[in-house]
Each structure stands twice: as C-alpha cells, then as structure tokens.
Scaffold this active site. Structure first.
Site, PDB file in Angstrom:
ATOM      1  N   SER A  38     -65.863  41.058 -12.814  1.00  0.00           N
ATOM      2  CA  SER A  38     -65.521  42.467 -12.653  1.00  0.00           C
ATOM      3  C   SER A  38     -64.871  43.021 -13.921  1.00  0.00           C
ATOM      4  O   SER A  38     -65.276  44.053 -14.439  1.00  0.00           O
ATOM      5  CB  SER A  38     -64.593  42.601 -11.448  1.00  0.00           C
ATOM      6  N   TYR A 156     -58.836  41.959   5.338  1.00  0.00           N
ATOM      7  CA  TYR A 156     -59.468  40.747   4.788  1.00  0.00           C
ATOM      8  C   TYR A 156     -60.132  39.934   5.907  1.00  0.00           C
ATOM      9  O   TYR A 156     -61.280  39.493   5.772  1.00  0.00           O
ATOM     10  CB  TYR A 156     -58.390  39.923   4.078  1.00  0.00           C
TER      11      TYR A 156
HETATM   12  P1  NAP Z   1     -60.001  34.983  -7.554  1.00  0.00           P
HETATM   13  O1  NAP Z   1     -59.423  33.836  -8.324  1.00  0.00           O
HETATM   14  O2  NAP Z   1     -59.189  36.187  -7.324  1.00  0.00           O
HETATM   15  O3  NAP Z   1     -61.400  35.404  -8.262  1.00  0.00           O
HETATM   16  C1  NAP Z   1     -62.149  36.458  -7.747  1.00  0.00           C
HETATM   17  C2  NAP Z   1     -63.415  36.624  -8.574  1.00  0.00           C
HETATM   18  O4  NAP Z   1     -64.149  37.725  -8.033  1.00  0.00           O
HETATM   19  C3  NAP Z   1     -63.152  36.940 -10.021  1.00  0.00           C
HETATM   20  O5  NAP Z   1     -64.137  36.316 -10.818  1.00  0.00           O
HETATM   21  C4  NAP Z   1     -63.289  38.457 -10.067  1.00  0.00           C
HETATM   22  O6  NAP Z   1     -63.679  38.958 -11.358  1.00  0.00           O
HETATM   23  C5  NAP Z   1     -64.407  38.666  -9.077  1.00  0.00           C
HETATM   24  N1  NAP Z   1     -64.471  40.012  -8.513  1.00  0.00           N
HETATM   25  C6  NAP Z   1     -63.489  40.719  -7.915  1.00  0.00           C
HETATM   26  N2  NAP Z   1     -63.954  41.922  -7.515  1.00  0.00           N
HETATM   27  C7  NAP Z   1     -65.274  41.970  -7.871  1.00  0.00           C
HETATM   28  C8  NAP Z   1     -66.306  42.936  -7.769  1.00  0.00           C
HETATM   29  N3  NAP Z   1     -66.092  44.134  -7.181  1.00  0.00           N
HETATM   30  N4  NAP Z   1     -67.537  42.646  -8.270  1.00  0.00           N
HETATM   31  C9  NAP Z   1     -67.777  41.452  -8.857  1.00  0.00           C
HETATM   32  N5  NAP Z   1     -66.838  40.498  -8.982  1.00  0.00           N
HETATM   33  C10 NAP Z   1     -65.607  40.758  -8.521  1.00  0.00           C
HETATM   34  O7  NAP Z   1     -60.472  34.496  -6.104  1.00  0.00           O
HETATM   35  P2  NAP Z   1     -60.675  33.016  -5.497  1.00  0.00           P
HETATM   36  O8  NAP Z   1     -59.379  32.541  -4.948  1.00  0.00           O
HETATM   37  O9  NAP Z   1     -61.407  32.166  -6.457  1.00  0.00           O
HETATM   38  O10 NAP Z   1     -61.613  33.351  -4.236  1.00  0.00           O
HETATM   39  C11 NAP Z   1     -63.036  33.372  -4.322  1.00  0.00           C
HETATM   40  C12 NAP Z   1     -63.610  33.649  -2.942  1.00  0.00           C
HETATM   41  O11 NAP Z   1     -63.141  32.666  -2.019  1.00  0.00           O
HETATM   42  C13 NAP Z   1     -63.184  35.007  -2.363  1.00  0.00           C
HETATM   43  O12 NAP Z   1     -64.234  35.551  -1.623  1.00  0.00           O
HETATM   44  C14 NAP Z   1     -62.022  34.630  -1.450  1.00  0.00           C
HETATM   45  O13 NAP Z   1     -61.864  35.562  -0.422  1.00  0.00           O
HETATM   46  C15 NAP Z   1     -62.507  33.285  -0.924  1.00  0.00           C
HETATM   47  N6  NAP Z   1     -61.415  32.429  -0.437  1.00  0.00           N
HETATM   48  C16 NAP Z   1     -60.413  31.992  -1.264  1.00  0.00           C
HETATM   49  C17 NAP Z   1     -59.402  31.154  -0.761  1.00  0.00           C
HETATM   50  C18 NAP Z   1     -58.292  30.618  -1.627  1.00  0.00           C
HETATM   51  O14 NAP Z   1     -57.391  29.932  -1.094  1.00  0.00           O
HETATM   52  N7  NAP Z   1     -58.273  30.861  -2.918  1.00  0.00           N
HETATM   53  C19 NAP Z   1     -59.424  30.802   0.587  1.00  0.00           C
HETATM   54  C20 NAP Z   1     -60.453  31.268   1.395  1.00  0.00           C
HETATM   55  C21 NAP Z   1     -61.454  32.076   0.878  1.00  0.00           C
HETATM   56  P3  NAP Z   1     -62.566  39.369 -12.469  1.00  0.00           P
HETATM   57  O15 NAP Z   1     -61.952  38.052 -12.948  1.00  0.00           O
HETATM   58  O16 NAP Z   1     -63.337  40.043 -13.526  1.00  0.00           O
HETATM   59  O17 NAP Z   1     -61.569  40.224 -11.777  1.00  0.00           O
END
Ligand code: NAP
Length: 248
Positions: A38, A156
C-alpha cells in the site's frame, strides 16, 4: 522437489508481516511471485530483490486492494508480466479497533473495504484467467477472530467472518472448473508490530496457547504453501486454523 515450481502467485500486502513470509516461502518453493503493497515502497523493493535472488521472477506492485478498478488493472498487468495466475493469496488487511460505542462509521466501512471487499475485487479480477486455465488456488486470510469474535473488533471480526462465507461460496461456484478456495485463520502471530507491545502482556497470550508460543509468519506461510500446492488438490471450501490450538 519444490512444491510450487512453475506456478505464478499473487500475494496482496506482502511488504511486511505475514504476507512477506508467504512471498518468501512461495519463492523458496519455486513460485514466481507478484506481490502488492500500500505505501511501504522501500521494504517492497527490498523484498523484490531478495526473491529475485532466489532465482524466481518477482515483482512488487503498489495497488490498493480495496479499489475495484485498481484490482482489475493489477491482475491484467500481472498476467502480461508473468503469463499466468495460478495462486491468489488475499492477505492484505488492517485493523481499526474500538468498542462499538466509540466506533465511527468511517472506521467500520474502511475495515470492511480493505479486508473484505478487497477479496471480492481480487477474486473477480483473476477469475477469468483461472477459468481459462481450468485450475487455480485461492487462499483468503481470515483470523480466529472471524470464527470466535473479539470485544473491540466488531468491524474486523465482521470482515474476517465475511471472508469465510465468501470463500466457501466461491468454492461451490468454481469447484467444477478445478478452482479451489480455502481460508487460513491465524491466531496470534508475532510480527514486527507485536514486537512493540508490552512483553508481559505478550507472554500472557503465549501462556494461554496450548503450544505455548505465538505463531510466526513462517507458520502461516507453510500452511499457505500446502493449500497453494497440488498436495491439497482435493481440499476446497475449508477453514484451516493455524493458531497453536488457541480455539480448540
Ligand atoms: P501487517 O504487518 O499490518 O501488514 C499488512 C500488509 O497489508 C502490508 O503489506 C500493507 O502494506 C498491506 N496493506 C494494507 N492495506 C492495504 C491495501 N488497501 N491494499 C494493499 N495492501 C494493503 O499485517 P499482518 O499482521 O502481517 O497481517 C496480514 C493478514 O493476516 C491480515 O489480513 C490480518 O488481518 C491477518 N491476521 C494477522 C494476525 C496477526 O496476529 N498478525 C492474526 C490473524 C490474522 P503497507 O506495508 O504498504 O502498508
């Protein structure tokens, strides 16, 4: 043998966290990887270089997954650049937590758009290519919160539960064309983001998990490799919880 040799994968939101882990593991398994971000241009370019050095084709695209037209343009561009689309991982996601009492309409809508509508956008955008190829694996990133609910995360949780209904419906619609659609529901995954949290609080979370640790991006990536590969060729419409036993 590498499990994803010769396949082309799209991973949304791979500039950091779980998406980055998925892109790395896919490339390790021989996949060509097109991934989006993003705003994190620097980390995205660094990942593109890192993946290319593994001997696969890799390219970063700045694209807002919540934008319908942008998703279509992205898929067209990736098809031109890579020649096929075999795997789609809808991973991009955000949180805007608040108690319902204090949650604004904007914060509700934004989370639904980025987390849920993005999946509609991207799946529509790759559908025609996968139909023509008569194969494809779509993996949608939900959360244990989408299965169980969570106080302070109505937006969420709604988006993550919606992903499950969407994904099961796609499995029913596209199964006859050999296109599979599954969900991964991670529990507590430790990323750079959670590294900033209070260590005592985080240790409390770890202690409450049967496997006594938080998950890693690699734990989620390995589940995605399985669902993306032909090892799972008879699995569709499922929700795979990767949570150390959290919801057992
Ligand atoms: P994160 O570290 O916040 O990374 C999010 C990623 O999504 C980043 O690469 C960000 O890009 C990108 N992004 C955000 N908005 C976007 C948009 N509108 N279009 C395209 N890309 C976008 O998140 P994460 O913890 O790795 O989580 C990844 C997925 O797993 C999410 O769907 C989250 O809900 C799910 N999840 C995570 C956890 C956890 O414990 N971490 C648990 C359950 C589910 P930028 O870097 O450019 O902002």
């Amino acid at each position: 043998m590498k499990l994803l040799e010769g396949k082309t994968a799209i991973v949304t939101g791979a500039s950091r966290g779980i998406g980055r882990g998925i892109a790395q593991e896919f490339a390790n398994q021989g996949a060509n990887v097109a991934f989006t971000y993003s705003s994190s241009e620097g980390p995205a370019m660094a990942l593109e270089e890192e993946l290319t050095a593994l001997g696969v084709k890799a390219k970063a695209y700045k694209s807002d997954a919540a934008n319908f037209a942008a998703a279509q343009e992205l898929a067209d561009q990736i098809l031109t650049d890579f020649g096929s689309i075999d795997i789609l991982v809808n991973n991009a996601g955000i949180t805007k937590d608040n108690l319902l009492m204090r949650m604004s309409e904007q914060d509700f809508d934004k989370v639904i758009e980025v987390n849920l509508k993005s999946i509609f956008n991207m799946t529509k955008a790759v559908q025609r290519t996968m139909l023509k190829q008569r194969k494809g694996s779509i993996i949608n990133m939900s959360s244990v919160v989408g299965v169980k609910g969570n106080a302070g995360q109505t937006n969420y949780a709604a988006s993550k539960a919606g992903i499950i209904g969407f994904s099961k419906s796609v499995a029913l619609e596209l199964g006859s064309r050999n296109i599979r659609s599954n969900v991964v529901a991670p529990g507590f995954i430790e990323t750079e983001m959670t590294g900033a949290l209070d260590e005592k609080v985080v240790q409390g979370w770890r202690d409450a998990i049967p496997l006594k640790r938080g998950g890693t991006p690699a734990d989620i990536a390995n589940a995605c490799v399985f669902l993306a590969s032909d090892m799972s060729s008879y699995i569709t419409g499922q929700v795979l919880q990767v949570d150390g036993g959290m919801l057992t």
